[in-house]
Motif scaffolding. Structure first.
Motif, short mmCIF file in Angstrom:
data_model
loop_
_atom_site.label_atom_id
_atom_site.label_comp_id
_atom_site.label_asym_id
_atom_site.label_seq_id
_atom_site.Cartn_x
_atom_site.Cartn_y
_atom_site.Cartn_z
N GLN A 94 0.95 -1.67 0.08
CA GLN A 94 0.08 -0.38 -0.39
C GLN A 94 0.81 1.38 -0.42
O GLN A 94 0.48 2.41 -0.69
N ARG A 95 1.55 1.14 1.02
CA ARG A 95 3.49 2.49 0.37
C ARG A 95 3.75 2.42 -0.29
O ARG A 95 4.33 3.40 -0.87
N ARG A 96 3.86 1.52 -1.68
CA ARG A 96 4.46 1.87 -2.59
C ARG A 96 3.41 1.64 -3.46
O ARG A 96 3.56 1.90 -4.89
N GLY A 97 2.07 2.41 -3.00
CA GLY A 97 1.37 2.54 -4.24
C GLY A 97 0.85 1.17 -5.47
O GLY A 97 -0.78 1.64 -5.85
N GLN A 98 0.10 0.25 -4.77
CA GLN A 98 0.06 -1.00 -4.73
C GLN A 98 -1.31 -1.30 -4.81
O GLN A 98 -1.64 -2.03 -4.04
N ALA A 99 -2.25 -0.88 -4.93
CA ALA A 99 -2.98 -0.51 -3.88
C ALA A 99 -4.31 -2.09 -3.75
O ALA A 99 -4.91 -2.37 -2.98
N ILE A 100 -4.45 -2.15 -5.35
CA ILE A 100 -5.47 -3.68 -5.48
C ILE A 100 -4.54 -4.99 -4.97
O ILE A 100 -5.32 -6.00 -3.87
N ALA A 101 -3.47 -5.12 -5.40
CA ALA A 101 -3.00 -6.03 -4.38
C ALA A 101 -2.87 -6.39 -3.14
O ALA A 101 -2.64 -6.97 -2.15
N ALA A 102 -2.70 -4.87 -2.45
CA ALA A 102 -2.72 -4.83 -1.23
C ALA A 102 -4.14 -5.26 0.03
O ALA A 102 -4.15 -6.12 0.53
N GLY A 103 -4.60 -4.48 -1.20
CA GLY A 103 -6.15 -4.92 -0.88
C GLY A 103 -6.22 -6.44 -0.59
O GLY A 103 -6.99 -6.91 0.16
N VAL A 104 -6.28 -7.06 -1.61
CA VAL A 104 -6.55 -8.67 -1.78
C VAL A 104 -5.95 -8.93 -1.09
O VAL A 104 -6.33 -10.17 0.25
N LEU A 105 -4.31 -8.72 -0.72
CA LEU A 105 -3.67 -9.26 0.16
C LEU A 105 -4.22 -9.51 1.65
O LEU A 105 -4.41 -10.33 2.81
N ALA A 106 -4.35 -7.88 2.36
CA ALA A 106 -5.85 -8.01 3.79
C ALA A 106 -7.05 -8.60 3.87
O ALA A 106 -6.62 -8.82 4.93
N ALA A 107 -7.38 -8.95 2.26
CA ALA A 107 -8.43 -9.71 2.70
C ALA A 107 -8.65 -10.99 2.95
O ALA A 107 -8.77 -11.74 3.61
N VAL A 108 -6.96 -11.69 2.40
CA VAL A 108 -6.74 -13.45 2.98
C VAL A 108 -6.26 -13.12 4.41
O VAL A 108 -6.65 -13.71 4.83
N ALA A 109 -5.81 -12.07 4.47
CA ALA A 109 -5.35 -11.86 5.70
C ALA A 109 -6.81 -12.42 7.21
O ALA A 109 -6.92 -13.07 8.01
N VAL A 110 -7.98 -11.61 6.97
CA VAL A 110 -9.02 -11.33 7.35
C VAL A 110 -9.80 -12.97 6.79
O VAL A 110 -10.23 -13.44 8.38
N SER A 111 -9.32 -13.46 5.83
CA SER A 111 -10.06 -14.58 5.98
C SER A 111 -10.03 -15.85 6.48
O SER A 111 -9.92 -16.72 6.53
N ILE A 112 -7.68 -15.83 7.36
CA ILE A 112 -7.15 -16.88 7.76
C ILE A 112 -8.29 -16.53 10.17
O ILE A 112 -7.58 -17.63 10.52
#
Length: 346
Positions: A94-112
């Motif tokens: 997210q800090r590097r501006g990769q919003a989509i990749a950051a967002g889907v990984l954040a969703a993965v973390a929630v799913s675990i």
């Protein structure tokens, strides 16, 4: 609609007298400094979502019995390691501006999160079910009141994650946890094991409620959180509706009518998701007619072909006149309903 401009376009604007000489270069330099829009859905984005779904599946309903045998302590350690490592990676992206990749990984973390709570409950003896050998993948396949703490923790983790990484896809694991919770709470209050028919009914009404909630959210946030809420709501509502068996022709015709309403909502809200589910429902009804009602008719396939061509034609018309059609439909609604509808997105 997103427009792209280059130096030639700005130079033409100078020649036409729209911009003063020198303003074109200043404007071009300013535009180049702006972050690139994330609106276009590219092949890389498909890879992001597909990779995220693979991880969710691997750490969710595909988790094998072998993982249950490594011990609850090891299971908790692995789940927490996954959550922390993936969250830190998402924040870095997210800090590097990769919003989509950051967002889907954040969703993965929630799913675990449910896996971590599952192990935690078993370690401290809080596991409420009599079967101490329960497999984790049953969380995704069976309705049980014992899953409630796992579902509540997932919803809370998702809300907190949205504060760290405000990305719409995180709504999906939250909505799924709420969907599971609706069935588990119903069984808990009911006091006995739910039948398949009762699960379908709960799913239908929960999905309808979720659609209404995100109808209120739609158009009122800077990011499009409503998309994933609509998707989860449609899966629950349309799935429950489709799985209801009706022996009457009136019931089946009503099912088709509801799906036609979904297709109308797609035009009204400018949300293709409703069109997809509605079209699937209408196609299922037409399939029933062809196999049961008009099985001996030679003209039915011809009629369906003409209907199909008509639908394609309507699609072409809608593609060209989408705004006019949406605005026309809204103009014929009562003013209070127009005010309640979300603003149209491009």
């Amino acid at each position: 609609m997103t427009e792209r401009f280059d130096a030639k376009d700005l130079s033409k604007a100078v020649n036409a007298g729209v911009l003063q000489p020198g303003q074109d270069q200043a404007l071009l330099a300013f535009l180049r400094q702006q972050p690139q829009a994330q609106g276009g859905f590219q092949l890389a984005h498909v890879a992001f979502y597909f990779g995220a779904l693979l991880i969710m599946g691997a750490m969710g309903w595909l988790l094998t019995q072998a993982w249950m045998r490594i011990g609850d302590g090891a299971l908790l350690a692995i789940a927490l390691t996954y959550i922390v490592a993936i969250t830190l990676f998402a924040l870095s992206l997210q800090r590097r501006g990769q919003a989509i990749a950051a967002g889907v990984l954040a969703a993965v973390a929630v799913s675990i999160v449910p896996l971590a709570v599952f192990a935690l409950e078993r370690i401290f003896g809080w596991w409420p079910l009599q079967d101490t050998q329960s497999d984790y993948h049953e969380y995704y396949t069976q309705v049980q009141g014992g899953w409630l703490l796992m579902e509540a923790a997932t919803v809370l983790a998702g809300v907190l994650m949205l504060r760290l990484v405000p990305f719409p896809f995180i709504v999906m694991p939250i909505a799924v946890a709420l969907w599971f919770m609706s069935m588990d709470l119903s069984e808990w209050f009911h006091g006995e094991v739910f039948s398949w028919e009762q699960r379908r009914e709960v799913s239908l009404w929960f999905g309808l409620g979720l659609l209404l909630v995100f109808l209120l959210v739609d158009g009122r946030t800077r990011r499009d959180y409503a998309f994933w809420g609509y998707l989860a709501g449609l899966i629950a509502f349309w799935g429950g509706l489709t799985l209801i068996n009706s022996d009457s022709e009136v019931g089946k015709a009503l099912y088709c009518l509801i799906n036609l309403v979904l297709m109308g909502l797609a035009v009204l809200l400018r949300r293709p998701l409703f069109m997809v589910f509605g079209a699937l429902g209408v196609a299922a009804y037409l399939g029933y007619l062809s196999h049961e009602v008009f099985a001996e008719s030679l003209l039915f396939p011809v009629v369906l072909t003409l209907i199909g061509l008509g639908v394609i034609g309507l699609g072409l018309v809608y593609q060209k006149r989408r705004e006019q059609l949406s605005n026309s439909m809204r103009a014929n609604l009562p003013q209070w309903l127009q005010d309640a509808l979300p603003a149209l997105r491009n």
